[in-house]
Design an enzyme around this catalytic site. Structure first.
Site, PDB file in Angstrom:
ATOM      1  N   HIS A  76       0.843  -1.200   0.000  1.00 38.03           N
ATOM      2  CA  HIS A  76       0.000   0.000   0.000  1.00 38.03           C
ATOM      3  C   HIS A  76       0.876   1.247   0.000  1.00 38.03           C
ATOM      4  O   HIS A  76       1.775   1.379   0.820  1.00 38.03           O
ATOM      5  CB  HIS A  76      -0.919   0.013   1.228  1.00 38.03           C
ATOM      6  CG  HIS A  76      -2.133  -0.833   1.037  1.00 38.03           C
ATOM      7  ND1 HIS A  76      -3.240  -0.749   1.848  1.00 38.03           N
ATOM      8  CD2 HIS A  76      -2.434  -1.762   0.103  1.00 38.03           C
ATOM      9  CE1 HIS A  76      -4.159  -1.608   1.428  1.00 38.03           C
ATOM     10  NE2 HIS A  76      -3.686  -2.235   0.373  1.00 38.03           N
ATOM     11  N   TYR A 205      -9.307   5.697   7.340  1.00 39.00           N
ATOM     12  CA  TYR A 205      -9.461   6.040   8.765  1.00 39.00           C
ATOM     13  C   TYR A 205     -10.500   7.162   8.832  1.00 39.00           C
ATOM     14  O   TYR A 205     -10.266   8.235   8.265  1.00 39.00           O
ATOM     15  CB  TYR A 205      -8.141   6.556   9.346  1.00 39.00           C
ATOM     16  CG  TYR A 205      -7.081   5.482   9.517  1.00 39.00           C
ATOM     17  CD1 TYR A 205      -6.312   5.043   8.439  1.00 39.00           C
ATOM     18  CD2 TYR A 205      -6.841   4.912  10.762  1.00 39.00           C
ATOM     19  CE1 TYR A 205      -5.350   4.058   8.591  1.00 39.00           C
ATOM     20  CE2 TYR A 205      -5.875   3.929  10.926  1.00 39.00           C
ATOM     21  CZ  TYR A 205      -5.138   3.508   9.843  1.00 39.00           C
ATOM     22  OH  TYR A 205      -4.179   2.535  10.005  1.00 39.00           O
ATOM     23  N   PRO A 297      -4.443   0.222  18.742  1.00 43.51           N
ATOM     24  CA  PRO A 297      -4.149  -0.247  17.385  1.00 43.51           C
ATOM     25  C   PRO A 297      -4.255   0.820  16.296  1.00 43.51           C
ATOM     26  O   PRO A 297      -3.948   0.539  15.131  1.00 43.51           O
ATOM     27  CB  PRO A 297      -5.201  -1.350  17.164  1.00 43.51           C
ATOM     28  CG  PRO A 297      -6.285  -1.069  18.136  1.00 43.51           C
ATOM     29  CD  PRO A 297      -5.662  -0.374  19.298  1.00 43.51           C
ATOM     30  N   LYS A 301       0.828  -0.256  15.144  1.00 41.47           N
ATOM     31  CA  LYS A 301       2.223  -0.325  15.583  1.00 41.47           C
ATOM     32  C   LYS A 301       2.555  -1.541  16.447  1.00 41.47           C
ATOM     33  O   LYS A 301       3.735  -1.850  16.647  1.00 41.47           O
ATOM     34  CB  LYS A 301       2.584   0.943  16.395  1.00 41.47           C
ATOM     35  CG  LYS A 301       2.575   2.201  15.580  1.00 41.47           C
ATOM     36  CD  LYS A 301       3.752   2.244  14.624  1.00 41.47           C
ATOM     37  CE  LYS A 301       3.662   3.337  13.610  1.00 41.47           C
ATOM     38  NZ  LYS A 301       3.755   2.909  12.233  1.00 41.47           N
ATOM     39  N   TYR A 388       3.774   6.603  10.091  1.00 40.57           N
ATOM     40  CA  TYR A 388       2.916   5.485   9.691  1.00 40.57           C
ATOM     41  C   TYR A 388       3.722   4.368   9.023  1.00 40.57           C
ATOM     42  O   TYR A 388       3.514   3.182   9.310  1.00 40.57           O
ATOM     43  CB  TYR A 388       1.802   5.983   8.751  1.00 40.57           C
ATOM     44  CG  TYR A 388       0.709   4.955   8.564  1.00 40.57           C
ATOM     45  CD1 TYR A 388      -0.332   4.845   9.487  1.00 40.57           C
ATOM     46  CD2 TYR A 388       0.737   4.074   7.496  1.00 40.57           C
ATOM     47  CE1 TYR A 388      -1.315   3.890   9.342  1.00 40.57           C
ATOM     48  CE2 TYR A 388      -0.242   3.103   7.347  1.00 40.57           C
ATOM     49  CZ  TYR A 388      -1.271   3.032   8.265  1.00 40.57           C
ATOM     50  OH  TYR A 388      -2.239   2.064   8.120  1.00 40.57           O
TER      51      TYR A 388
HETATM   52  C1  LIG Z   1      -7.438  -8.681  19.800  1.00 41.32           C
HETATM   53  C2  LIG Z   1      -6.183  -7.971  19.303  1.00 41.32           C
HETATM   54  C3  LIG Z   1      -6.205  -7.250  18.100  1.00 41.32           C
HETATM   55  C4  LIG Z   1      -5.057  -6.602  17.651  1.00 41.32           C
HETATM   56  N1  LIG Z   1      -5.102  -5.871  16.485  1.00 41.32           N
HETATM   57  C5  LIG Z   1      -3.990  -5.233  16.069  1.00 41.32           C
HETATM   58  C6  LIG Z   1      -3.989  -4.474  14.879  1.00 41.32           C
HETATM   59  O1  LIG Z   1      -4.992  -4.386  14.184  1.00 41.32           O
HETATM   60  N2  LIG Z   1      -2.829  -3.858  14.517  1.00 41.32           N
HETATM   61  C7  LIG Z   1      -1.658  -3.948  15.261  1.00 41.32           C
HETATM   62  O2  LIG Z   1      -0.614  -3.409  14.894  1.00 41.32           O
HETATM   63  N3  LIG Z   1      -1.646  -4.658  16.376  1.00 41.32           N
HETATM   64  C8  LIG Z   1      -2.769  -5.296  16.791  1.00 41.32           C
HETATM   65  N4  LIG Z   1      -2.726  -6.010  17.922  1.00 41.32           N
HETATM   66  C9  LIG Z   1      -1.472  -6.068  18.600  1.00 41.32           C
HETATM   67  C10 LIG Z   1      -0.553  -7.119  17.990  1.00 41.32           C
HETATM   68  O3  LIG Z   1      -1.308  -8.245  17.635  1.00 41.32           O
HETATM   69  C11 LIG Z   1       0.505  -7.423  19.013  1.00 41.32           C
HETATM   70  O4  LIG Z   1       1.244  -6.227  19.247  1.00 41.32           O
HETATM   71  C12 LIG Z   1       1.444  -8.541  18.607  1.00 41.32           C
HETATM   72  O5  LIG Z   1       0.762  -9.772  18.600  1.00 41.32           O
HETATM   73  C13 LIG Z   1       2.626  -8.597  19.581  1.00 41.32           C
HETATM   74  O6  LIG Z   1       3.348  -9.781  19.382  1.00 41.32           O
HETATM   75  P1  LIG Z   1       4.025 -10.507  20.619  1.00 41.32           P
HETATM   76  O7  LIG Z   1       4.722 -11.674  20.038  1.00 41.32           O
HETATM   77  O8  LIG Z   1       4.791  -9.521  21.398  1.00 41.32           O
HETATM   78  O9  LIG Z   1       2.831 -10.953  21.575  1.00 41.32           O
HETATM   79  P2  LIG Z   1       1.645 -11.982  21.321  1.00 41.32           P
HETATM   80  O10 LIG Z   1       1.261 -12.025  19.899  1.00 41.32           O
HETATM   81  O11 LIG Z   1       0.608 -11.655  22.332  1.00 41.32           O
HETATM   82  O12 LIG Z   1       2.283 -13.392  21.661  1.00 41.32           O
HETATM   83  C14 LIG Z   1       2.540 -13.793  22.974  1.00 41.32           C
HETATM   84  C15 LIG Z   1       2.525 -15.298  23.028  1.00 41.32           C
HETATM   85  O13 LIG Z   1       2.864 -15.723  24.353  1.00 41.32           O
HETATM   86  C16 LIG Z   1       1.996 -16.753  24.743  1.00 41.32           C
HETATM   87  N5  LIG Z   1       1.972 -16.788  26.204  1.00 41.32           N
HETATM   88  C17 LIG Z   1       1.346 -15.950  27.064  1.00 41.32           C
HETATM   89  N6  LIG Z   1       1.572 -16.320  28.321  1.00 41.32           N
HETATM   90  C18 LIG Z   1       2.365 -17.408  28.278  1.00 41.32           C
HETATM   91  C19 LIG Z   1       2.916 -18.256  29.262  1.00 41.32           C
HETATM   92  N7  LIG Z   1       2.707 -18.050  30.561  1.00 41.32           N
HETATM   93  N8  LIG Z   1       3.691 -19.285  28.865  1.00 41.32           N
HETATM   94  C20 LIG Z   1       3.930 -19.520  27.555  1.00 41.32           C
HETATM   95  N9  LIG Z   1       3.392 -18.749  26.566  1.00 41.32           N
HETATM   96  C21 LIG Z   1       2.630 -17.711  26.942  1.00 41.32           C
HETATM   97  C22 LIG Z   1       0.666 -16.389  24.111  1.00 41.32           C
HETATM   98  O14 LIG Z   1      -0.192 -17.506  24.000  1.00 41.32           O
HETATM   99  C23 LIG Z   1       1.143 -15.893  22.761  1.00 41.32           C
HETATM  100  O15 LIG Z   1       1.248 -16.925  21.810  1.00 41.32           O
HETATM  101  C24 LIG Z   1      -3.866  -6.670  18.394  1.00 41.32           C
HETATM  102  C25 LIG Z   1      -3.834  -7.389  19.588  1.00 41.32           C
HETATM  103  C26 LIG Z   1      -4.975  -8.025  20.062  1.00 41.32           C
HETATM  104  C27 LIG Z   1      -4.933  -8.799  21.378  1.00 41.32           C
END
Ligand SMILES: Cc1cc2nc3c(=O)[nH]c(=O)nc-3n(C[C@H](O)[C@H](O)[C@H](O)COP(=O)(O)OP(=O)(O)OC[C@H]3O[C@@H](n4cnc5c(N)ncnc54)[C@H](O)[C@@H]3O)c2cc1C
Length: 397
Positions: A76, A205, A297, A301, A388
């Protein structure tokens, strides 16, 4: 308890942060084990982010997992801001001297990373929740986790806490060692995923007197739309028709007329929060991604910040194992946090500009005036565009 296992880097969580870190380390011969609370099917089905910054795309290429994204992802070059019945396009490519974003669902990216990890015989223990990180101030930290109802120990040189906002890594650190900053917003996002073509080829947006709306997508045939809702609203309160009608009301007439509706594949409500825990390193425990910070969101980011943390952390660990250097490990937290806070600021600013906070009409007029300025000024729209597409990673070597 069974005999303890050993690895170089113990990773908690197989979200984007944990999986990408493991993949980058394995390309430099660094051994890691991931423990993940959920099943593989659960992790692969989670519907979340979809907009990848250039730096994240480059990191996926470096990790060797970009083939499907290059084929199926959508590049995009702009976004549209809709307000006061108008549509104004922000030309990301032109304003940033060539930068763009990639639309590729977090679900797909997670599948690609899990497939690559398992194909290379990398360890992921699914359905194995970490319970606590022990001895993180010593040279031999341990992850205590549960597998098949039995407690296990993973002994490591370093622990990477990539277990999201509700994980145990951050909670294992004594409260006097972390400073927490938090802001909750007084509304949520009601999102629908549906197999209908997107209303526009780029994201829209929308600022509207009834509240914010976002028209996003995952592919040319799958759309992701959101409307701002009350914090205490429930998915059960919304039929598909009610959602589509509310979205149409918040879009400019020409976009509303083109909106194609369809049955939901998924509908959910997400609260909006800004959160940072400092520092991102305590002893031999390193926090990355949502475990250390959360953004609303609006600026897309969250996933990208997980990517930039992993950029810095992977380089620090590669320098440690390759050259015996500890200086990058020492600089990890301060360097990652500088970028985190800029993304926290941008996400807060865009959230404040686009959402309805109260019924006072002066606030809406002020937002419209700012949107008029931002979209009408090269300086204003450039500041939006360069944030962005993602601020560059700092030199870290
Ligand atoms: C509902 C939702 C919608 C979102 N929409 C957007 C969006 O549109 N745009 C955007 O930029 N961001 C969005 N986000 C944010 C984005 O998805 C996250 O910033 C991203 O997933 C971060 O990645 P991460 O690996 O740090 O954490 P996560 O993806 O949360 O991964 C963490 C992992 O750790 C695991 N875990 C947790 N506790 C334990 C434990 N005790 N032992 C072992 N494993 C564990 C979880 O199961 C998970 O698999 C959204 C988040 C949510 C919750």
């Amino acid at each position: 308890m069974n005999k303890p296992q050993r690895t170089q880097v113990g990773i908690i969580g197989s979200g984007p942060a944990g999986l990408l870190l493991a993949q980058l380390l394995s390309r430099h011969g660094i051994d890691s084990v991931i423990v993940e609370r959920q099943s593989r099917a659960h992790v692969e089905a989670r519907i979340r982010a979809g907009v990848l910054e250039q730096g994240t795309v480059a990191l996926l290429r470096e990790a060797g997992v970009s083939q499907r994204m290059e084929r199926e992802g959508l590049v995009h070059e702009g976004i549209t801001l809709a307000f006061a019945g108008r549509r104004e396009r922000i030309d990301l490519r032109k304003l940033t001297g060539g930068s763009t974003v990639m639309i590729y669902g977090q679900t797909e990216l997670t599948r690609d990373l899990i497939n690559a990890r398992l194909a290379a015989n990398g360890a992921i223990h699914f359905e194995s929740p970490a319970l606590v990180v022990e001895d993180y101030l010593s040279e031999q930290p341990r992850i205590v986790y549960e597998q098949n109802g039995q407690q296990q120990e993973l002994h490591c040189d370093f622990v990477a806490g990539c277990d999201g906002y509700h994980g145990v890594a951050r909670q294992s650190v004594s409260a006097d060692k972390l400073q927490v900053f938090e802001k909750l917003y007084p509304f949520g996002w009601l999102g629908i995923l549906a197999d209908v073509p997107p209303v526009d080829h780029e994201l829209i947006y929308a600022n509207h007197e009834r509240g914010f709306a976002l028209c996003s997508m995952r592919s040319p045939t799958r759309s992701r739309y959101y409307v701002q809702c009350a914090l205490d609203d429930k998915v059960e309160n919304w039929s598909d028709d009610a959602f589509w009608n509310e979205l149409r009301r918040r879009l400019p007439a020409e976009s509303a007329a083109q909106l194609i509706s369809g049955p939901r594949l998924e509908m959910s409500i997400a609260p909006l929060r800004s959160f940072v825990a400092e520092p991102m390193r305590v002893g031999r425990l390193f926090l990355a991604g949502d475990a250390a910070h959360i953004v609303p969101p609006t600026g897309a980011k969250g996933l990208n910040l997980a990517g930039s943390d992993v950029f810095y952390l992977s380089r620090a660990l590669i320098a440690y194992y390759g050259e015996g250097r500890t200086d990058l490990l020492d600089r990890y937290s301060a360097t990652a946090l500088r970028r985190v806070w800029k993304a926290i600021r941008f996400s807060w600013w865009l959230t404040s500009l686009m959402h309805k906070f109260d019924d006072d009409p002066i606030n809406h007029r002020l937002q419209v005036a700012e949107l008029d300025y931002v979209t009408g000024s090269v300086a204003g729209s450039t500041a939006l565009a360069e944030n962005y597409v993602g601020l560059p990673f700092e030199k870290f070597e």
